[in-house]
Design a protein around this motif. Structure first.
Motif, PDB file in Angstrom:
ATOM      1  N   GLN A 148      -2.713   4.355   6.379  1.00  0.00           N
ATOM      2  CA  GLN A 148      -3.071   2.956   6.586  1.00  0.00           C
ATOM      3  C   GLN A 148      -1.771   2.201   6.833  1.00  0.00           C
ATOM      4  N   PRO A 152       1.042  -0.224   7.307  1.00  0.00           N
ATOM      5  CA  PRO A 152       1.224  -1.646   6.994  1.00  0.00           C
ATOM      6  C   PRO A 152       2.318  -2.309   7.828  1.00  0.00           C
ATOM      7  N   GLY A 162      -5.084   4.124  -4.167  1.00  0.00           N
ATOM      8  CA  GLY A 162      -4.573   3.526  -2.938  1.00  0.00           C
ATOM      9  C   GLY A 162      -4.498   4.568  -1.849  1.00  0.00           C
ATOM     10  N   SER A 196       2.247  -6.040   8.774  1.00  0.00           N
ATOM     11  CA  SER A 196       1.777  -6.956   7.733  1.00  0.00           C
ATOM     12  C   SER A 196       2.937  -7.694   7.076  1.00  0.00           C
ATOM     13  N   ALA A 250      -0.114  -1.445  -2.794  1.00  0.00           N
ATOM     14  CA  ALA A 250      -1.036  -1.138  -3.886  1.00  0.00           C
ATOM     15  C   ALA A 250      -0.384  -0.315  -4.992  1.00  0.00           C
ATOM     16  N   VAL A 304      -1.159   1.694  -0.042  1.00  0.00           N
ATOM     17  CA  VAL A 304      -1.563   0.461   0.624  1.00  0.00           C
ATOM     18  C   VAL A 304      -3.041   0.214   0.375  1.00  0.00           C
ATOM     19  N   SER A 305      -3.403  -1.054   0.274  1.00  0.00           N
ATOM     20  CA  SER A 305      -4.810  -1.455   0.219  1.00  0.00           C
ATOM     21  C   SER A 305      -4.950  -2.795   0.916  1.00  0.00           C
ATOM     22  N   ASP A 306      -5.751  -2.836   1.982  1.00  0.00           N
ATOM     23  CA  ASP A 306      -5.995  -4.079   2.733  1.00  0.00           C
ATOM     24  C   ASP A 306      -4.700  -4.734   3.184  1.00  0.00           C
ATOM     25  N   GLY A 307      -3.763  -3.931   3.666  1.00  0.00           N
ATOM     26  CA  GLY A 307      -2.515  -4.474   4.190  1.00  0.00           C
ATOM     27  C   GLY A 307      -1.543  -4.973   3.146  1.00  0.00           C
ATOM     28  N   ARG A 308      -1.774  -4.658   1.873  1.00  0.00           N
ATOM     29  CA  ARG A 308      -0.869  -5.057   0.791  1.00  0.00           C
ATOM     30  C   ARG A 308      -0.353  -3.821   0.067  1.00  0.00           C
TER      31      ARG A 308
END
Length: 299
Positions: free
Chosen positions: A115, A117, A109, A120, A213, A207-211
């Motif tokens: 990144q 978030p 992650g 989000s 992780a 974090v990964s793609d706004g989630r």
């Protein structure tokens, strides 16, 4: 970052790994760029992370801390659906490095400082789920011990005075003193200690793609004021997702405000202490402080 901070050259890590864990001699070792303040971090192959404490201490005290850290990591492992590090091994001093060190599994992650978030809502719901999962772990009769965050707010008056004194050229200290004067009076309430991660800052959150992780630096897992992990609301989230986190967790006004107070205490320390030596940590503190001031308690 710290007085007497230990140096950990890549060559030293290679020598220690090869001598103490010959089964890993073929694995590449590379330093991980980190904003962390406790350990120097090295990637060991694709599956492991080697962690070397940066602050000098007595060898046996360092070993006890690593053992406690590993016990906490095992206690959290698998208790939520979000990955956390698994303890693998403890190394011994050598090759010029004076302390024990540890190996954990690598959790993939991107850290939340890289990144962001903050906007989000999905991340806020994930974070609420993680906090709820940690709170659900049985304290087994344990309660908060020690001098760190997680007990009574007023116990931090001395530290806050140090922060105010060192921040006079950096921040509007008279305003911040008035804020703390109100926060320190917040009562603990009747909520019993619950399990907390204890340090949900951006550098410990993946974090990964706004989630969400994964979550790192789990060695501080333990019983504390249930509001302690609410520091994440201020360290990680903007106003809309922050309110979503609150609603998801069902926080009453007192718990929410104590969470704000713990975030304030942590941010104040980070700003001046790391101003020269770890600018990213100092900036984190400033952003958290700005969020606290911009979103005051409702009347």
């Amino acid at each position: 970052m710290h007085e007497g901070q230990l140096r950990v050259p890549l060559k030293t890590v290679r020598e220690l790994v090869d001598a103490q864990f010959p089964e890993w001699r073929s694995l590449p070792v590379r330093r991980v760029a980190s904003q962390g303040t406790v350990n120097a971090i090295f990637r060991l192959g694709e599956r492991f992370t080697a962690r070397f404490p940066l602050q000098p201490r007595e060898v046996e005290a360092a070993r006890r801390w690593l053992e406690c850290e590993a016990e906490a990591a095992r206690e959290l492992l698998g208790r939520t659906r979000f990955p956390t590090p698994k303890p693998v091994a403890v190394g011994e001093p050598g090759a010029g490095y004076p302390l024990p060190w540890s190996v954990q599994t690598w959790v993939p992650g991107v850290i939340a400082t890289e990144q962001d978030p903050g906007d989000s809502f999905a991340f806020a719901y994930d974070l609420a789920e993680f906090v709820s999962g940690v709170r659900a772990i049985d304290t087994r009769g344990r309660s908060f011990e020690g001098q760190g965050r997680g007990g009574e707010l007023q116990a931090h008056d001395g530290w806050m005075e140090t922060c105010f004194r060192h921040s006079e050229t950096l921040l509007d200290v008279p305003v911040l003193r008035r804020i703390w004067a109100v926060m320190r009076e917040l009562p603990r309430g009747e909520s019993p200690d619950r399990m907390t991660h204890g340090d949900l800052i951006p550098g410990n959150v993946l974090v990964s793609d706004g989630r969400l992780a994964g979550v790192l630096d789990v060695g501080g897992l333990g019983p504390a004021d249930p509001a302690l992990d609410l520091v994440s609301a201020w360290h990680l989230l903007e106003r809309g997702p922050r309110q979503a986190l609150r609603q998801q967790l069902g926080c009453d006004d007192l718990e929410w405000e104590r969470g704000r107070a713990w975030a304030f205490e942590q941010a104040m320390g980070a700003i001046w202490y790391y101003h020269q030596t770890n600018p990213a940590m100092s900036r984190m503190g400033r952003r958290t402080l700005a969020r606290i001031i911009a979103d005051p308690p409702s009347a």
